[in-house]
Write a protein that holds these residues in place. Structure first.
Motif, PDB file in Angstrom:
ATOM      1  N   GLU A   1     -20.247  -2.223  -2.586  1.00  0.00           N
ATOM      2  CA  GLU A   1     -19.773  -2.162  -3.969  1.00  0.00           C
ATOM      3  C   GLU A   1     -18.293  -2.519  -4.074  1.00  0.00           C
ATOM      4  N   PHE A   2     -17.492  -2.103  -3.058  1.00  0.00           N
ATOM      5  CA  PHE A   2     -16.054  -2.362  -3.079  1.00  0.00           C
ATOM      6  C   PHE A   2     -15.510  -2.320  -1.661  1.00  0.00           C
ATOM      7  N   ILE A   3     -14.255  -2.765  -1.524  1.00  0.00           N
ATOM      8  CA  ILE A   3     -13.515  -2.618  -0.268  1.00  0.00           C
ATOM      9  C   ILE A   3     -12.110  -2.143  -0.631  1.00  0.00           C
ATOM     10  N   PRO A   4     -11.590  -1.134   0.084  1.00  0.00           N
ATOM     11  CA  PRO A   4     -10.212  -0.714  -0.195  1.00  0.00           C
ATOM     12  C   PRO A   4      -9.232  -1.863   0.090  1.00  0.00           C
ATOM     13  N   LEU A   5      -8.203  -1.947  -0.726  1.00  0.00           N
ATOM     14  CA  LEU A   5      -7.228  -3.031  -0.616  1.00  0.00           C
ATOM     15  C   LEU A   5      -6.653  -3.153   0.792  1.00  0.00           C
ATOM     16  N   ILE A   6      -6.314  -2.032   1.414  1.00  0.00           N
ATOM     17  CA  ILE A   6      -5.723  -2.058   2.762  1.00  0.00           C
ATOM     18  C   ILE A   6      -6.699  -2.685   3.757  1.00  0.00           C
ATOM     19  N   GLN A   7      -7.970  -2.309   3.667  1.00  0.00           N
ATOM     20  CA  GLN A   7      -8.983  -2.869   4.568  1.00  0.00           C
ATOM     21  C   GLN A   7      -9.172  -4.362   4.324  1.00  0.00           C
TER      22      GLN A   7
ATOM     23  N   SER B   1      -2.091  -4.626  10.952  1.00  0.00           N
ATOM     24  CA  SER B   1      -2.459  -3.214  11.081  1.00  0.00           C
ATOM     25  C   SER B   1      -2.536  -2.553   9.709  1.00  0.00           C
ATOM     26  N   GLY B   2      -3.144  -1.377   9.691  1.00  0.00           N
ATOM     27  CA  GLY B   2      -3.212  -0.615   8.453  1.00  0.00           C
ATOM     28  C   GLY B   2      -1.847  -0.179   7.976  1.00  0.00           C
ATOM     29  N   GLY B   3      -0.966   0.145   8.920  1.00  0.00           N
ATOM     30  CA  GLY B   3       0.391   0.539   8.557  1.00  0.00           C
ATOM     31  C   GLY B   3       1.145  -0.586   7.885  1.00  0.00           C
ATOM     32  N   GLU B   4       0.967  -1.795   8.419  1.00  0.00           N
ATOM     33  CA  GLU B   4       1.619  -2.962   7.804  1.00  0.00           C
ATOM     34  C   GLU B   4       1.047  -3.208   6.415  1.00  0.00           C
ATOM     35  N   ALA B   5      -0.271  -3.053   6.266  1.00  0.00           N
ATOM     36  CA  ALA B   5      -0.913  -3.241   4.963  1.00  0.00           C
ATOM     37  C   ALA B   5      -0.362  -2.245   3.949  1.00  0.00           C
ATOM     38  N   GLN B   6      -0.236  -0.978   4.344  1.00  0.00           N
ATOM     39  CA  GLN B   6       0.311   0.029   3.438  1.00  0.00           C
ATOM     40  C   GLN B   6       1.742  -0.311   3.034  1.00  0.00           C
ATOM     41  N   ALA B   7       2.528  -0.780   3.995  1.00  0.00           N
ATOM     42  CA  ALA B   7       3.928  -1.116   3.713  1.00  0.00           C
ATOM     43  C   ALA B   7       4.044  -2.256   2.704  1.00  0.00           C
ATOM     44  N   VAL B   8       3.258  -3.315   2.857  1.00  0.00           N
ATOM     45  CA  VAL B   8       3.382  -4.451   1.937  1.00  0.00           C
ATOM     46  C   VAL B   8       2.908  -4.075   0.538  1.00  0.00           C
ATOM     47  N   VAL B   9       1.905  -3.186   0.450  1.00  0.00           N
ATOM     48  CA  VAL B   9       1.446  -2.726  -0.869  1.00  0.00           C
ATOM     49  C   VAL B   9       2.533  -1.871  -1.515  1.00  0.00           C
TER      50      VAL B   9
ATOM     51  N   ASP C   1       5.663  -1.901  -1.004  1.00  0.00           N
ATOM     52  CA  ASP C   1       6.847  -2.712  -1.303  1.00  0.00           C
ATOM     53  C   ASP C   1       6.629  -3.652  -2.483  1.00  0.00           C
ATOM     54  N   GLY C   2       5.435  -3.643  -3.076  1.00  0.00           N
ATOM     55  CA  GLY C   2       5.162  -4.470  -4.245  1.00  0.00           C
ATOM     56  C   GLY C   2       4.941  -5.935  -3.930  1.00  0.00           C
ATOM     57  N   LEU C   3       4.460  -6.227  -2.729  1.00  0.00           N
ATOM     58  CA  LEU C   3       4.268  -7.617  -2.319  1.00  0.00           C
ATOM     59  C   LEU C   3       2.847  -8.134  -2.571  1.00  0.00           C
ATOM     60  N   VAL C   4       1.990  -7.282  -3.119  1.00  0.00           N
ATOM     61  CA  VAL C   4       0.587  -7.651  -3.334  1.00  0.00           C
ATOM     62  C   VAL C   4       0.290  -7.666  -4.828  1.00  0.00           C
ATOM     63  N   GLN C   5      -0.398  -8.720  -5.265  1.00  0.00           N
ATOM     64  CA  GLN C   5      -0.844  -8.795  -6.658  1.00  0.00           C
ATOM     65  C   GLN C   5      -2.355  -8.650  -6.707  1.00  0.00           C
ATOM     66  N   TYR C   6      -2.805  -7.856  -7.667  1.00  0.00           N
ATOM     67  CA  TYR C   6      -4.236  -7.623  -7.892  1.00  0.00           C
ATOM     68  C   TYR C   6      -4.573  -8.137  -9.283  1.00  0.00           C
ATOM     69  N   ASN C   7      -5.420  -9.146  -9.345  1.00  0.00           N
ATOM     70  CA  ASN C   7      -5.784  -9.775 -10.626  1.00  0.00           C
ATOM     71  C   ASN C   7      -4.542 -10.167 -11.434  1.00  0.00           C
ATOM     72  N   GLY C   8      -3.526 -10.705 -10.732  1.00  0.00           N
ATOM     73  CA  GLY C   8      -2.343 -11.239 -11.385  1.00  0.00           C
ATOM     74  C   GLY C   8      -1.226 -10.248 -11.669  1.00  0.00           C
ATOM     75  N   VAL C   9      -1.426  -8.984 -11.301  1.00  0.00           N
ATOM     76  CA  VAL C   9      -0.430  -7.954 -11.573  1.00  0.00           C
ATOM     77  C   VAL C   9      -0.038  -7.264 -10.266  1.00  0.00           C
ATOM     78  N   THR C  10       1.255  -7.036 -10.067  1.00  0.00           N
ATOM     79  CA  THR C  10       1.701  -6.304  -8.883  1.00  0.00           C
ATOM     80  C   THR C  10       1.103  -4.909  -8.916  1.00  0.00           C
TER      81      THR C  10
END
Length: 68
Positions: A9-15, A25-33, A35-44
């Motif tokens: 049904e879904f996947i967590p953003l970090i995964q 790594s998961g730690g790097e994924a958490q850090a970039v999220v 820090d506002g470096l990820v956009q979801y459907n066009g929005v940070t």
């Protein structure tokens, strides 16, 4: 563009960031999220546990992931 085939049904953003090899790594994924470096459907988006579903798009590091 990276097309990611969702199996449930879904996947967590970090995964998702780890599964597409955009982070090492998961730690790097958490850090970039956080820090506002990820956009979801066009929005940070700063939510680490965001549920990404079919039809969504995620942008990070000049790469776009489309969930199919």
């Amino acid at each position: 563009m990276i097309e990611f085939k969702l199996e449930g049904e879904f996947i967590p953003l970090i995964q998702l960031l780890k599964a597409t090899d955009l982070v090492s790594s998961g730690g790097e994924a958490q850090a970039v999220v956080m820090d506002g470096l990820v956009q979801y459907n066009g929005v940070t988006d700063y939510r680490k546990r965001l549920k990404v579903r079919k039809g969504d798009t995620v942008k990070f590091n000049n790469k776009t992931i489309k969930i199919v």
